[in-house]
Design an enzyme around this catalytic site. Structure first.
Site, PDB file in Angstrom:
ATOM      1  N   HIS A  94      -2.626  -5.041   1.302  1.00 50.39           N
ATOM      2  CA  HIS A  94      -1.829  -5.352   0.323  1.00 50.39           C
ATOM      3  C   HIS A  94      -0.229  -5.135   0.893  1.00 50.39           C
ATOM      4  CE1 HIS A  94       0.335  -6.208  -3.698  1.00 50.39           C
ATOM      5  NE2 HIS A  94       1.020  -5.149  -3.352  1.00 50.39           N
ATOM      6  N   GLU A  95       0.051  -4.120   1.115  1.00 51.16           N
ATOM      7  CA  GLU A  95       1.194  -3.671   1.770  1.00 51.16           C
ATOM      8  C   GLU A  95       1.588  -4.338   3.237  1.00 51.16           C
ATOM      9  OE1 GLU A  95       3.413  -2.301   0.054  1.00 51.16           O
ATOM     10  OE2 GLU A  95       1.790  -1.507  -1.392  1.00 51.16           O
ATOM     11  N   HIS A 148       2.949  -7.610   2.292  1.00 50.17           N
ATOM     12  CA  HIS A 148       4.257  -7.667   2.209  1.00 50.17           C
ATOM     13  C   HIS A 148       4.971  -7.719   3.487  1.00 50.17           C
ATOM     14  CE1 HIS A 148       4.638  -7.390  -2.210  1.00 50.17           C
ATOM     15  NE2 HIS A 148       3.913  -6.095  -2.068  1.00 50.17           N
ATOM     16  N   GLU A 187       4.024 -10.338  -5.268  1.00 53.36           N
ATOM     17  CA  GLU A 187       2.917  -9.305  -5.439  1.00 53.36           C
ATOM     18  C   GLU A 187       1.797 -10.389  -5.540  1.00 53.36           C
ATOM     19  OE1 GLU A 187       2.841  -6.030  -5.603  1.00 53.36           O
ATOM     20  OE2 GLU A 187       4.988  -6.085  -4.951  1.00 53.36           O
TER      21      GLU A 187
END
Length: 296
Positions: free
Chosen positions: A145-146, A149, A222
């Site tokens: 997930h990071e 980003h 997100e």
């Protein structure tokens, strides 16, 4: 860098068009906007609006390390640290970005963040609470997930959106303030009491609207990062990780205020709908539902 350039040029173009239109309309209404003209006002607002955001962006990695106490893993000293570094390395290669710095910060809440002014100069960090709470599959999904980003350039884009919103708030509040001061309060130079009263009120009103727009983008990114997490680590792992964040979302958040928008879990986007407009994260249930629908 191309994305930054195009984004800035697009918003400069919008402000230039608005300036030209207002310079045409204002004289027709008998209004003269400021001694420096609309172009000068536009440049001033754009510079003031962007400077703070750009400084914050370029200092973001240093500030994140200092505010959270993140310790970058230079030489892994445990199997967990070796696994963290290698997992991030593998995921970074999958999305074709340079290896980010990997760090751990002392925080009892399960959380993580990514930051940095450039996707090839990023930092990915996880909390001690996350490592203690989640299993390896779930930590892998959080890291993915990071990395999402970072690969999506979310830190840069969020800073640009914030800067442009700041500029528009300043610009439109002062243009309208001058118009009201001249038309309603009959001021000759447009900088009388009506200008200052109107500008103060509109700075607050437009600022709230701008914040809602920035937070909408934050929620949107997100969802995108969750999609990337599901792609890199697996959908079930990503859903499981989000479910593990639910208990922590009901407890006080120990993340520094300035880092909450960059964390994986802020928590409380549930409840009164108006409050959701200013939430940096969607609710965990909304995020899980979105992932489940995408796989259906």
């Amino acid at each position: 860098m191309l994305r930054i350039g195009l984004f800035l040029l697009t918003n400069i173009a919008v402000m230039v068009v608005f300036t030209i239109v207002m310079n045409i309309i204002a004289p027709m209404l008998g209004i003269r906007l400021g001694s420096g003209g609309m172009a000068g006002l536009m440049v001033m607002c754009f510079m003031y609006g962007m400077i703070g955001s750009m400084i914050s962006l370029f200092m973001s990695k240093w500030m994140a390390k200092k505010s959270t106490g993140t310790q970058v893993i230079e030489q892994p000293t445990s199997q967990m640290e070796v696994w963290l570094v290698e997992t991030v390395r593998k995921q970074a290669q999958m999305v074709n970005i340079d290896m980010p710095e990997v760090g751990i910060f002392d925080n009892p809440s399960p959380n993580a963040f990514a930051t940095g002014w450039n996707k090839n100069k990023a930092l990915v960090a996880v909390s001690t609470g996350l490592l203690q709470t989640m299993n390896q599959d779930e930590v892998e999904a959080v890291l993915a997930h990071e990395i999402g980003h970072v690969a999506n350039g979310d830190m840069v884009t969020l800073a640009l959106v914030q800067g442009v919103m700041n500029a528009f708030v300043m610009f439109f509040a002062r243009v309208i303030g001058q118009i009201i001061d001249r038309v309603v309060f009959k001021s000759e130079n447009g900088y009388g009491i009506g200008y200052y009263m109107t500008t103060m009120v509109l700075d607050i009103v437009f600022g709230m609207v701008a914040s809602a727009i920035v937070m909408w983008f934050s929620r949107f990114r997100e969802f995108r990062a969750d999609e990337m997490g599901a792609k890199l680590a697996g959908r079930e792992k990503m859903i499981s990780a989000l479910n593990m964040l639910k208990p922590a979302s009901q407890r006080p958040d120990h993340m520094p205020e300035g880092m909450k928008a960059f964390a994986i879990s802020e928590g409380k986007a549930e409840g009164f709908s108006f409050a959701k407009l200013f939430a940096s994260h969607p609710s965990l249930d909304d995020r899980i539902e979105r992932l489940q629908k995408q796989s259906a």
